[in-house]
Design a protein around this motif. Structure first.
Motif, short mmCIF file in Angstrom:
data_model
loop_
_atom_site.label_atom_id
_atom_site.label_comp_id
_atom_site.label_asym_id
_atom_site.label_seq_id
_atom_site.Cartn_x
_atom_site.Cartn_y
_atom_site.Cartn_z
N LEU A 1 -13.62 15.03 -26.07
CA LEU A 1 -13.65 15.94 -24.92
C LEU A 1 -12.25 16.40 -24.57
CD1 LEU A 1 -15.27 17.24 -22.56
CD2 LEU A 1 -14.76 15.15 -21.25
N GLN A 2 -12.15 17.68 -24.21
CA GLN A 2 -10.88 18.25 -23.74
C GLN A 2 -11.07 18.78 -22.32
OE1 GLN A 2 -9.91 21.14 -26.82
NE2 GLN A 2 -8.72 19.60 -27.91
N ALA A 3 -9.95 18.94 -21.61
CA ALA A 3 -10.05 19.39 -20.22
C ALA A 3 -8.88 20.28 -19.84
CB ALA A 3 -10.10 18.19 -19.27
N SER A 4 -9.17 21.24 -18.99
CA SER A 4 -8.15 22.09 -18.38
C SER A 4 -8.08 21.70 -16.90
CB SER A 4 -8.51 23.57 -18.52
OG SER A 4 -8.67 23.92 -19.88
N TRP B 1 -2.25 7.85 -17.58
CA TRP B 1 -3.44 8.41 -18.21
C TRP B 1 -3.09 9.69 -18.96
CZ3 TRP B 1 -5.82 13.14 -17.78
CH2 TRP B 1 -7.10 13.24 -18.36
N LEU B 2 -2.21 10.50 -18.38
CA LEU B 2 -1.83 11.77 -18.99
C LEU B 2 -1.09 11.55 -20.31
CD1 LEU B 2 -2.09 14.78 -18.32
CD2 LEU B 2 0.14 14.65 -17.19
N ARG B 3 -0.22 10.56 -20.34
CA ARG B 3 0.50 10.27 -21.59
C ARG B 3 -0.45 9.84 -22.70
NH1 ARG B 3 4.30 8.15 -17.89
NH2 ARG B 3 3.37 6.07 -18.03
N ARG B 4 -1.48 9.10 -22.33
CA ARG B 4 -2.44 8.63 -23.34
C ARG B 4 -3.36 9.74 -23.82
NH1 ARG B 4 -2.53 4.49 -19.52
NH2 ARG B 4 -4.51 5.22 -18.64
N ARG C 1 -5.29 16.16 -25.41
CA ARG C 1 -6.63 16.64 -25.04
C ARG C 1 -6.64 17.39 -23.71
NH1 ARG C 1 -9.85 11.13 -25.08
NH2 ARG C 1 -11.61 12.51 -24.58
N VAL C 2 -5.47 17.50 -23.09
CA VAL C 2 -5.41 18.06 -21.74
C VAL C 2 -4.49 19.27 -21.70
CG1 VAL C 2 -4.69 17.62 -19.36
CG2 VAL C 2 -5.88 15.83 -20.65
N MET C 3 -4.96 20.32 -21.02
CA MET C 3 -4.11 21.46 -20.73
C MET C 3 -3.90 21.51 -19.21
SD MET C 3 -4.51 25.52 -21.59
CE MET C 3 -5.95 25.75 -20.56
N LEU C 4 -2.64 21.47 -18.80
CA LEU C 4 -2.30 21.52 -17.38
C LEU C 4 -2.06 22.96 -16.96
CD1 LEU C 4 0.16 18.50 -17.13
CD2 LEU C 4 -2.28 18.53 -16.59
#
Length: 357
Positions: free
Chosen positions: A33-36, A54-57, A61-64
């Protein structure tokens, strides 16, 4: 009906209590899963050790998307797309005691005006997924009796600007649903979780800590409330499971769901659990005492619940017709009993405090 298994979802309020718990749960369940995420990088919640860890791990998968729901431009909104899992709108100012004018103004700007702009902008983007708005069951305000999921503005009075703002926000979202926006409104009651989580108000945790301290100090534990005082408490794990389960419904439903416990939790229930776990502890109810007159540990708990004290006197039943009809059997039948939760927290706190000098 297929389970809710998106490839990408978008969130506002991802650094808040329930939003962060929701995000963590979905990332744990689906490693692809990915998230914006719409975030304010300068906020203390974004800078917290828990979120940064959490963000480092999960950085791949994350776009801020840097932004504020009060001031969103087209570039920011476009950056949240595409997301087949829809936009989960958790962002809100949740202060229950907004005595200052600037706090009340912020509640209006974020909870009402920000939600309206976001819903309208999302509706104008045909590639967008559903719009899931996280509200509160207490849009019912100071009404008594039974509150139905289909009910909204009925001339009710409110305990605070937060309640009023969430009903006003719902009105805007429902208007957008009527104009073609797809999605749902979720109304949790008082969301609680344990110290190891981040998903809700720590009332049970505060009670466990205060009781453990009372045991260590050899003093009675006194509730400055009546034994019949009660709250509709629901664990964040169940709320997240229910929202995720209901998101599998056809996206055009535009329904409102009460995510509430079937029955309220009375203080006498919590006292009965405590009496079994700590039989030597003397527990009392003294609603007429002032906080200064309470034993030390009881003062700590009394202060911890000061924001939600008015809710202990709410005489309201939350109808769950939509929720009970649409929830899958597995989630509907999952246990909501708080006793094991209270026992776990109390045992943890008793052990922790016992080793304190």
């Amino acid at each position: 009906m297929d389970a809710y298994r998106p490839q990408r979802l978008a969130l506002t309020g991802a650094t808040g209590a329930l939003g962060f718990a929701f995000l963590r749960r979905h990332f744990q369940c689906d490693p692809k899963l990915q998230a914006s995420l719409l975030v304010r990088k300068a906020s203390s919640a974004f800078q917290s050790d828990a979120f940064q860890g959490w963000l480092r791990r999960n950085e791949s998968r994350v776009m801020l998307v840097e932004g504020d729901v009060r001031r969103l431009g087209s570039e920011q909104l476009d950056a949240l797309l595409p997301c087949d899992g829809g936009l989960w709108h958790f962002a809100a100012v949740t202060a229950l005691t907004a005595a200052a004018d600037d706090v009340a103004q912020q509640i209006q700007q974020v909870n009402v005006e920000g939600t309206q702009r976001l819903a309208e902008a999302w509706m104008d983007r045909p590639a967008a997924g559903p719009f899931y708005h996280i509200s509160t069951a207490y849009v019912v305000g100071e009404r008594h009796g039974t509150a139905h999921e289909s009910e909204s503005e009925l001339g009710q009075a409110f305990r605070n600007p937060y309640e009023a703002s969430k009903l006003a926000a719902e009105t805007r979202v429902l208007r957008a649903f009527g104009a073609g926006l797809t999605g749902a409104i979720f109304r949790p009651s008082v969301v609680v979780d344990d110290m190891g989580g981040t998903g809700g108000f720590k009332m049970v945790d505060a009670c466990a800590y205060a009781v453990a301290l009372a045991v260590k100090r050899g003093e009675p534990f006194v509730f400055r409330l009546r034994p019949t005082a009660n709250l509709n408490l629901i664990h964040s794990d169940w709320v997240i499971a229910a929202m995720s389960d209901l998101a599998r419904m056809p996206s055009g439903s535009g329904r409102t769901y009460h995510l509430t416990a079937p029955r309220d939790t009375y203080l006498r229930d919590i006292a009965a659990i405590l009496e079994v776990l700590v039989p030597d502890l003397k527990i009392g109810f003294e609603p007429d005492l002032k906080r200064a007159e309470l034993p030390t540990a009881s003062k700590i708990f009394d202060k911890a619940i000061s924001e939600i004290r008015p809710y202990f006197d709410a005489d309201i039943h939350f109808d769950r017709t939509n929720t009970d009809r649409d929830l899958s059997h597995a989630v509907k039948e999952s246990p909501l009993d708080l006793a094991p939760f209270v026992e776990s927290r109390l045992q943890s706190e008793l052990g922790r405090i016992a080793h304190r000098k």
